[in-house]
Design a protein around this motif. Sequence first.
Motif, PDB file in Angstrom:
ATOM      1  N   ALA A 128       0.846  -1.202   0.000  1.00 48.27           N
ATOM      2  CA  ALA A 128       0.000   0.000   0.000  1.00 48.27           C
ATOM      3  C   ALA A 128       0.876   1.243   0.000  1.00 48.27           C
ATOM      4  O   ALA A 128       1.847   1.340   0.749  1.00 48.27           O
ATOM      5  N   PHE A 129       0.523   2.188  -0.860  1.00 43.84           N
ATOM      6  CA  PHE A 129       1.207   3.470  -0.955  1.00 43.84           C
ATOM      7  C   PHE A 129       0.196   4.581  -0.711  1.00 43.84           C
ATOM      8  O   PHE A 129      -1.009   4.394  -0.876  1.00 43.84           O
ATOM      9  N   ARG A 130       0.725   5.737  -0.338  1.00 43.47           N
ATOM     10  CA  ARG A 130      -0.117   6.933  -0.246  1.00 43.47           C
ATOM     11  C   ARG A 130       0.448   7.987  -1.171  1.00 43.47           C
ATOM     12  O   ARG A 130       1.645   8.272  -1.141  1.00 43.47           O
ATOM     13  N   LEU A 131      -0.417   8.570  -2.000  1.00 46.05           N
ATOM     14  CA  LEU A 131       0.001   9.600  -2.933  1.00 46.05           C
ATOM     15  C   LEU A 131       0.071  10.960  -2.244  1.00 46.05           C
ATOM     16  O   LEU A 131      -0.590  11.190  -1.234  1.00 46.05           O
ATOM     17  N   ALA A 132       0.838  11.855  -2.837  1.00 45.94           N
ATOM     18  CA  ALA A 132       0.954  13.194  -2.280  1.00 45.94           C
ATOM     19  C   ALA A 132      -0.376  13.926  -2.265  1.00 45.94           C
ATOM     20  O   ALA A 132      -0.570  14.860  -1.487  1.00 45.94           O
ATOM     21  N   ASN A 133      -1.324  13.510  -3.118  1.00 47.76           N
ATOM     22  CA  ASN A 133      -2.646  14.138  -3.113  1.00 47.76           C
ATOM     23  C   ASN A 133      -3.564  13.547  -2.049  1.00 47.76           C
ATOM     24  O   ASN A 133      -4.726  13.944  -1.937  1.00 47.76           O
ATOM     25  N   GLY A 134      -3.051  12.583  -1.275  1.00 48.18           N
ATOM     26  CA  GLY A 134      -3.834  12.005  -0.187  1.00 48.18           C
ATOM     27  C   GLY A 134      -4.522  10.705  -0.517  1.00 48.18           C
ATOM     28  O   GLY A 134      -4.986   9.998   0.381  1.00 48.18           O
ATOM     29  N   HIS A 135      -4.625  10.349  -1.796  1.00 53.09           N
ATOM     30  CA  HIS A 135      -5.286   9.108  -2.180  1.00 53.09           C
ATOM     31  C   HIS A 135      -4.376   7.907  -1.954  1.00 53.09           C
ATOM     32  O   HIS A 135      -3.154   8.039  -1.849  1.00 53.09           O
ATOM     33  N   GLY A 136      -4.981   6.742  -1.913  1.00 50.49           N
ATOM     34  CA  GLY A 136      -4.221   5.513  -1.753  1.00 50.49           C
ATOM     35  C   GLY A 136      -3.894   4.886  -3.099  1.00 50.49           C
ATOM     36  O   GLY A 136      -4.548   5.150  -4.108  1.00 50.49           O
ATOM     37  N   ALA A 137      -2.868   4.047  -3.123  1.00 48.75           N
ATOM     38  CA  ALA A 137      -2.481   3.332  -4.335  1.00 48.75           C
ATOM     39  C   ALA A 137      -1.895   1.990  -3.933  1.00 48.75           C
ATOM     40  O   ALA A 137      -1.410   1.813  -2.811  1.00 48.75           O
ATOM     41  N   GLU A 138      -1.959   1.027  -4.870  1.00 53.08           N
ATOM     42  CA  GLU A 138      -1.472  -0.312  -4.581  1.00 53.08           C
ATOM     43  C   GLU A 138      -0.564  -0.815  -5.689  1.00 53.08           C
ATOM     44  O   GLU A 138      -0.797  -0.540  -6.874  1.00 53.08           O
ATOM     45  N   LEU A 139       0.466  -1.555  -5.273  1.00 51.72           N
ATOM     46  CA  LEU A 139       1.359  -2.248  -6.200  1.00 51.72           C
ATOM     47  C   LEU A 139       1.395  -3.712  -5.810  1.00 51.72           C
ATOM     48  O   LEU A 139       1.543  -4.047  -4.625  1.00 51.72           O
ATOM     49  N   SER A 140       1.277  -4.592  -6.796  1.00 52.44           N
ATOM     50  CA  SER A 140       1.381  -6.014  -6.509  1.00 52.44           C
ATOM     51  C   SER A 140       2.769  -6.328  -5.961  1.00 52.44           C
ATOM     52  O   SER A 140       3.771  -5.772  -6.412  1.00 52.44           O
ATOM     53  N   ASN A 141       2.832  -7.221  -4.974  1.00 50.67           N
ATOM     54  CA  ASN A 141       4.115  -7.593  -4.392  1.00 50.67           C
ATOM     55  C   ASN A 141       5.035  -8.275  -5.396  1.00 50.67           C
ATOM     56  O   ASN A 141       6.246  -8.399  -5.160  1.00 50.67           O
ATOM     57  N   GLU A 142       4.473  -8.729  -6.510  1.00 52.14           N
ATOM     58  CA  GLU A 142       5.293  -9.348  -7.553  1.00 52.14           C
ATOM     59  C   GLU A 142       6.064  -8.307  -8.358  1.00 52.14           C
ATOM     60  O   GLU A 142       7.020  -8.644  -9.058  1.00 52.14           O
ATOM     61  N   GLN A 143       5.641  -7.049  -8.269  1.00 55.64           N
ATOM     62  CA  GLN A 143       6.298  -5.989  -9.026  1.00 55.64           C
ATOM     63  C   GLN A 143       7.598  -5.560  -8.339  1.00 55.64           C
ATOM     64  O   GLN A 143       7.679  -5.510  -7.112  1.00 55.64           O
ATOM     65  N   THR A 144       8.588  -5.223  -9.162  1.00 52.06           N
ATOM     66  CA  THR A 144       9.904  -4.879  -8.610  1.00 52.06           C
ATOM     67  C   THR A 144       9.881  -3.611  -7.775  1.00 52.06           C
ATOM     68  O   THR A 144      10.729  -3.423  -6.917  1.00 52.06           O
ATOM     69  N   LEU A 145       8.928  -2.717  -8.011  1.00 46.84           N
ATOM     70  CA  LEU A 145       8.886  -1.449  -7.288  1.00 46.84           C
ATOM     71  C   LEU A 145       8.092  -1.526  -5.987  1.00 46.84           C
ATOM     72  O   LEU A 145       7.996  -0.541  -5.265  1.00 46.84           O
ATOM     73  N   SER A 146       7.521  -2.678  -5.678  1.00 50.62           N
ATOM     74  CA  SER A 146       6.605  -2.764  -4.537  1.00 50.62           C
ATOM     75  C   SER A 146       7.282  -2.516  -3.199  1.00 50.62           C
ATOM     76  O   SER A 146       6.625  -2.155  -2.222  1.00 50.62           O
ATOM     77  N   ASP A 147       8.604  -2.730  -3.141  1.00 49.62           N
ATOM     78  CA  ASP A 147       9.302  -2.511  -1.867  1.00 49.62           C
ATOM     79  C   ASP A 147      10.113  -1.223  -1.842  1.00 49.62           C
ATOM     80  O   ASP A 147      10.912  -0.991  -0.924  1.00 49.62           O
ATOM     81  N   GLU A 148       9.907  -0.347  -2.838  1.00 51.15           N
ATOM     82  CA  GLU A 148      10.575   0.955  -2.847  1.00 51.15           C
ATOM     83  C   GLU A 148       9.897   1.897  -1.854  1.00 51.15           C
ATOM     84  O   GLU A 148       8.684   1.874  -1.687  1.00 51.15           O
ATOM     85  N   ALA A 149      10.695   2.732  -1.212  1.00 45.80           N
ATOM     86  CA  ALA A 149      10.134   3.675  -0.230  1.00 45.80           C
ATOM     87  C   ALA A 149       9.278   4.739  -0.907  1.00 45.80           C
ATOM     88  O   ALA A 149       8.226   5.138  -0.392  1.00 45.80           O
TER      89      ALA A 149
END
Length: 429
Positions: A128-149
């Motif tokens: 789970a990510f949070r965007l600068a506009n306040g909304h939420g976003a999701e990346l599948s754990n299979e994606q290489t970027l899912s563990d980026e800060a």
Amino acid sequence: MQLIDEAGQLTPQGREAYSLGIEPRLASMLVRAKSQGPSMLQTAIAAAALVEEPERNMLDLQYSLHRLSIGKHSNGRRVLTRAKQLANKLKVSFSLEKVEESELGLALSLAYPDRIAQRRSAGASHSAFRLANGHGAELSNEQTLSDEAYVVAFDLMRTGRDASQVFRAVKVDIDELAECFPDAFYDQEHVDWDENRGSLVAQQRLTLGKLVIKTRDLPAPDGEKMTQALLNFIRRKGLSVLEWKESDNEYLERVRCAIEWLPNESWPSMDDQSLLDDLEAWLTPYMNGIKSVKQLAKLSVKEALEARLGWPLNQEINTWLPTHYRVPTGSNKRIRYQVGHEPLLSVRMQEMYGEQSSPEIAQGTKKVVLELLSPAQRPLQLTRDLASFWAGSYKEVQKEMKGRYPKHVWPDDPANHVATTKTKRQLDK
């Protein structure tokens, strides 16, 4: 750098962005990158071309750039052609060798500052990510970027009320971003009430939009900051954390009905969100001496709301939407108000004898719905047209009630009969 001035007109940079003839976000990125030096501009040109000519099923834009540099990009020829076209419009030449992969996220942050995303948590299948506009976003754990800060989620689709699925993104170093574009960040003091500690927490926060990037604890603040912390707590938890008495709720419902029924009056906004947004204005004056969440129970919510309504509306509303109506027997009966419903008054039918028509409120725009009750206080009839009821369906009610309540008065002409709370025997005395 501003593309539009205070008068809503394009600045010189805005006119240059417009002349590029591309999507506004990308145009803004290119013009802004131009002022950051040749390396950033080359990277921004590559970023724009890669965004316009995407590889299918390729989430990580930095990997696409790498594939482009080694000749493996599926749309490589079109990407390079497009990059050269954009460079020509910017009056520079494009060289893939001058593009810095590490600056790709920085460049796209100029185009999508609201979509810079901070990783918040990892679930079984998604991060789970949070965007600068306040909304939420999701990346599948299979994606290489899912563990980026931090990533720039420039291509996403809303999947729920507060969530989006990310389709294309690029990682970004938040420290480098703060160093390159410090104007995008704000350093501010924040105070809030910590429910777990049961005390005030004061912090210096570095923020980007609605993201908290770094925090630093501050010494205990003064009383004014304490009040602000409690307001932040209320805003976060909602108005329900205040001690709402029945009279408070009734007052707010009545005001909200008045706003709905009399829209031409100069009402302040009284919906929940407006009240939360404007807590400082209407609630702060009533928070003297309140130093904890527990003490919020001492607040007089109704007094604060009355002050927000202001004079003369807080006087006129009592005339326009009175709390009670005097029925023919002299009793004052409460009018019930509920947003989205008609005003309602419950009263025993005998107490309305002699009343020719239904009461009117809200400057004559609303008729009060009468819930006429039996002597045992059970509902017999709902009507907003008392005159029609007396002249019509009352006859059926009279016939039934004479048998059920023979001790009570059921006149043939209720519109002209004396109202009463007494039985026949009591009247004969």
